[in-house]
Design an enzyme around this catalytic site. Sequence first.
Site, PDB file in Angstrom:
ATOM      1  N   ASP A   1      37.834   2.122  85.087  1.00 28.95           N
ATOM      2  CA  ASP A   1      36.552   2.372  85.464  1.00 28.95           C
ATOM      3  C   ASP A   1      35.729   1.354  85.904  1.00 28.95           C
ATOM      4  O   ASP A   1      34.882   1.632  86.640  1.00 28.95           O
ATOM      5  CB  ASP A   1      35.792   2.676  84.047  1.00 28.95           C
ATOM      6  CG  ASP A   1      35.746   1.790  82.981  1.00 28.95           C
ATOM      7  OD1 ASP A   1      36.739   1.058  82.984  1.00 28.95           O
ATOM      8  OD2 ASP A   1      34.672   1.700  82.232  1.00 28.95           O
TER       9      ASP A   1
ATOM     10  N   GLU B   1      50.212  -1.898  85.449  1.00 27.52           N
ATOM     11  CA  GLU B   1      49.714  -2.695  86.068  1.00 27.52           C
ATOM     12  C   GLU B   1      50.704  -3.976  86.300  1.00 27.52           C
ATOM     13  O   GLU B   1      50.833  -4.690  87.256  1.00 27.52           O
ATOM     14  CB  GLU B   1      48.480  -3.724  85.399  1.00 27.52           C
ATOM     15  CG  GLU B   1      47.200  -2.739  85.463  1.00 27.52           C
ATOM     16  CD  GLU B   1      46.960  -1.910  84.525  1.00 27.52           C
ATOM     17  OE1 GLU B   1      45.998  -1.090  84.232  1.00 27.52           O
ATOM     18  OE2 GLU B   1      48.193  -1.866  83.438  1.00 27.52           O
TER      19      GLU B   1
ATOM     20  N   HIS C   1      33.521  -2.480  76.521  1.00 22.59           N
ATOM     21  CA  HIS C   1      35.088  -2.406  76.460  1.00 22.59           C
ATOM     22  C   HIS C   1      35.886  -3.234  77.332  1.00 22.59           C
ATOM     23  O   HIS C   1      35.599  -3.556  78.507  1.00 22.59           O
ATOM     24  CB  HIS C   1      35.472  -0.897  76.689  1.00 22.59           C
ATOM     25  CG  HIS C   1      35.158  -0.269  77.756  1.00 22.59           C
ATOM     26  ND1 HIS C   1      33.750  -0.068  78.459  1.00 22.59           N
ATOM     27  CD2 HIS C   1      35.715  -0.251  78.945  1.00 22.59           C
ATOM     28  CE1 HIS C   1      33.812   0.503  79.506  1.00 22.59           C
ATOM     29  NE2 HIS C   1      35.184   0.520  79.956  1.00 22.59           N
ATOM     30  N   HIS C   2      36.982  -3.782  76.842  1.00 18.03           N
ATOM     31  CA  HIS C   2      37.796  -4.639  77.648  1.00 18.03           C
ATOM     32  C   HIS C   2      37.409  -5.908  77.653  1.00 18.03           C
ATOM     33  O   HIS C   2      38.063  -6.899  78.303  1.00 18.03           O
ATOM     34  CB  HIS C   2      38.166  -4.176  79.258  1.00 18.03           C
ATOM     35  CG  HIS C   2      38.643  -2.793  79.412  1.00 18.03           C
ATOM     36  ND1 HIS C   2      39.273  -2.147  78.317  1.00 18.03           N
ATOM     37  CD2 HIS C   2      38.534  -1.863  80.483  1.00 18.03           C
ATOM     38  CE1 HIS C   2      39.719  -0.922  78.880  1.00 18.03           C
ATOM     39  NE2 HIS C   2      39.243  -0.802  80.122  1.00 18.03           N
TER      40      HIS C   2
ATOM     41  N   GLY D   1      62.358 -15.432  87.259  1.00 19.52           N
ATOM     42  CA  GLY D   1      63.500 -14.817  86.479  1.00 19.52           C
ATOM     43  C   GLY D   1      62.827 -13.848  85.374  1.00 19.52           C
ATOM     44  O   GLY D   1      63.477 -13.650  84.339  1.00 19.52           O
TER      45      GLY D   1
ATOM     46  N   ASP E   1      71.468  -2.815  83.335  1.00 25.26           N
ATOM     47  CA  ASP E   1      70.832  -1.481  82.419  1.00 25.26           C
ATOM     48  C   ASP E   1      69.603  -2.290  81.657  1.00 25.26           C
ATOM     49  O   ASP E   1      68.704  -1.646  81.427  1.00 25.26           O
ATOM     50  CB  ASP E   1      71.776  -1.044  81.482  1.00 25.26           C
ATOM     51  CG  ASP E   1      72.695  -2.111  80.710  1.00 25.26           C
ATOM     52  OD1 ASP E   1      72.387  -3.094  81.132  1.00 25.26           O
ATOM     53  OD2 ASP E   1      73.322  -1.749  79.635  1.00 25.26           O
TER      54      ASP E   1
ATOM     55  N   ASN F   1      76.289  -2.648  81.450  1.00 23.29           N
ATOM     56  CA  ASN F   1      77.222  -3.398  80.574  1.00 23.29           C
ATOM     57  C   ASN F   1      76.760  -3.496  79.299  1.00 23.29           C
ATOM     58  O   ASN F   1      77.125  -4.488  78.548  1.00 23.29           O
ATOM     59  CB  ASN F   1      77.486  -4.944  81.293  1.00 23.29           C
ATOM     60  CG  ASN F   1      76.196  -5.387  81.983  1.00 23.29           C
ATOM     61  OD1 ASN F   1      75.542  -5.152  81.552  1.00 23.29           O
ATOM     62  ND2 ASN F   1      76.393  -6.266  82.777  1.00 23.29           N
TER      63      ASN F   1
ATOM     64  N   GLY G   1      74.052  -3.832  77.603  1.00 24.71           N
ATOM     65  CA  GLY G   1      73.165  -5.109  76.919  1.00 24.71           C
ATOM     66  C   GLY G   1      72.966  -5.956  78.036  1.00 24.71           C
ATOM     67  O   GLY G   1      73.103  -5.846  79.193  1.00 24.71           O
TER      68      GLY G   1
ATOM     69  N   GLU H   1      72.623 -12.891  78.845  1.00 24.17           N
ATOM     70  CA  GLU H   1      72.185 -13.722  77.560  1.00 24.17           C
ATOM     71  C   GLU H   1      73.639 -13.777  76.590  1.00 24.17           C
ATOM     72  O   GLU H   1      73.574 -14.855  76.075  1.00 24.17           O
ATOM     73  CB  GLU H   1      71.191 -12.717  76.713  1.00 24.17           C
ATOM     74  CG  GLU H   1      70.068 -12.390  77.416  1.00 24.17           C
ATOM     75  CD  GLU H   1      69.265 -13.669  77.889  1.00 24.17           C
ATOM     76  OE1 GLU H   1      69.640 -14.646  77.754  1.00 24.17           O
ATOM     77  OE2 GLU H   1      68.194 -13.183  78.790  1.00 24.17           O
TER      78      GLU H   1
END
Length: 550
Positions: free
Chosen positions: A28, A51, A114-115, A406, A433, A460, A462, A466
């Site tokens: 708004d 966003e 608001h916000h 990254g 994925d 793969n 997951g 990591e």
Amino acid sequence: MQSLTVGEYLLSRLWEAGIGHLFGVPGDYNLQFLDDVITSSEIGWVGCANELNAAYAADGYARCHGAAALLTTFGVGELSALNGVAGSYAEYLPVIHIVGAPATAAAREGLLLHHTLGDGDYRHFMRMSQEVTVAQAILTPENAVEEIDRLLIAALHERRPVYLYLATDVAVAKIIPAATPLATERPCDAATVAAFADAADQLLAGAKNVAMLADFLADRAQQQGKLKQLLTDAPMPFATLLMGKGVLPEQHTGFAGTYAGAASAGHTQQIIEQADVLITVGVLYTDTITAGFTQNIDSAKTLAIGLSSSRIGDKTFTQLPMSAALTALHPLVKRYAAQWPEPEVSPPPLNDVPSDALTQDSFWQAIQHFLKPGDIVLADQGTSAFGAAALRLPEGVTFISQPLWGSIGYTLPAAYGAQVACPDRRVVLLSGDGSAQLTIQELGSMLRDGMKPVIFILNNAGYTVERAIHGEHQRYNDIAAWNWTQLPQALSLNCAAQSWRVEQTVQLVEVMKVIAQSDRLSLVEVVLPPLDVPPLLQAVCEALNKRNSA
């Protein structure tokens, strides 16, 4: 002179800065400004799913178009976008972040709107953004002309984001526009150029062999054409780092591969580090692209050209734009090239291990043959980016990854922004994925807008990157199992996409043949072993694990 609203003036200056689209989400506090956007004949509105994705999309647009603009609403919207803006700051992208804010009177009275955080302070969020922007302004009717110009010039010169706070009443206020064009060119001192050329001449005069190493800041300065011409006129061995992959012509004679310090494949490290003189252009050595800072570059024999300054030995030349430095260097290199040997080098070949089942090796072999000149290739952080490092890009390919900031999930909305910037080029997205699950909503925007990218989801099971760093079998590296091939249909009522799941190399090759002959959004789920990683990523992960454990 005819008056304009502040919003109209801002749009005119964005257009003058080379920006043709505005990414964002309505709220708004920005709707009145958005009315100006919708009626503009110069700036197109690109509505995104959220966003954060809008910020990523603007970043991708800027990488292909030179600069970008982002619109969010005050507080909730701008904070959602902040991670994407920070990535643009880290990796030098000029993104103009416009924040639609409450009316001036409300801020002056400290109303608990608001916000807000409910404390009457309307500047919390601008202060947060100061760390990831090079300039900020609260626009008023009195300062709008000066501040809009100041911020756009700062963004274009520094190649980094800026923050414009645009209150609802200010957006529609009438002003007299500036009569002079936007000063987009960075000034350059002739004496500095002459001193740089003299120092470069002295360094090059005794060199028996010279090599070049380029990185992403050469792309941000839009110097690809100038570098290609330099390498044509003065052949020498050359390489790029992963962040700058594609900034040099990889089909050109002399391409030695992707430099990654001690993790470089083949003879790339030796070619770069043992040259008598190394010309570096736009290089920053970061941990993931050097396998934990394993580069061994002698600064005494390096001619280092940066975005706005250069260094030769112990001499630094400030306020020297990259373009001016390369212009001064070109005739010197061309003159001395006659005494250098022919650059009889070639990049390390991809691992060629035939396999019926899909592996990292067989996948990247297939991608190498699939790419064509002029593609825009985006590779998300993880196996996608580090596998793509070994590719030899066809002529005119733009390569986009984000190895410094990254932020996984970046490339899917960035691909959307890249396609908006370059509607006539094929976009090829390579995403894990786990990464795709973060930002998949923008697939709906692509389908809504009739875009036709090629999307490879490397499934793969997951977070494989990591797993390679730590916790190989820990459940925190697992993700929810999705039905990837049904996602285009789920995200579009009028879906014209085509989807496949492939588990064998021959299936992937056949699907690629179909895609090459079709004109539809294509999504391919590529099933790969959970613990299979490209060699470069393995070396990087070992370095990261060692550093994290220290």
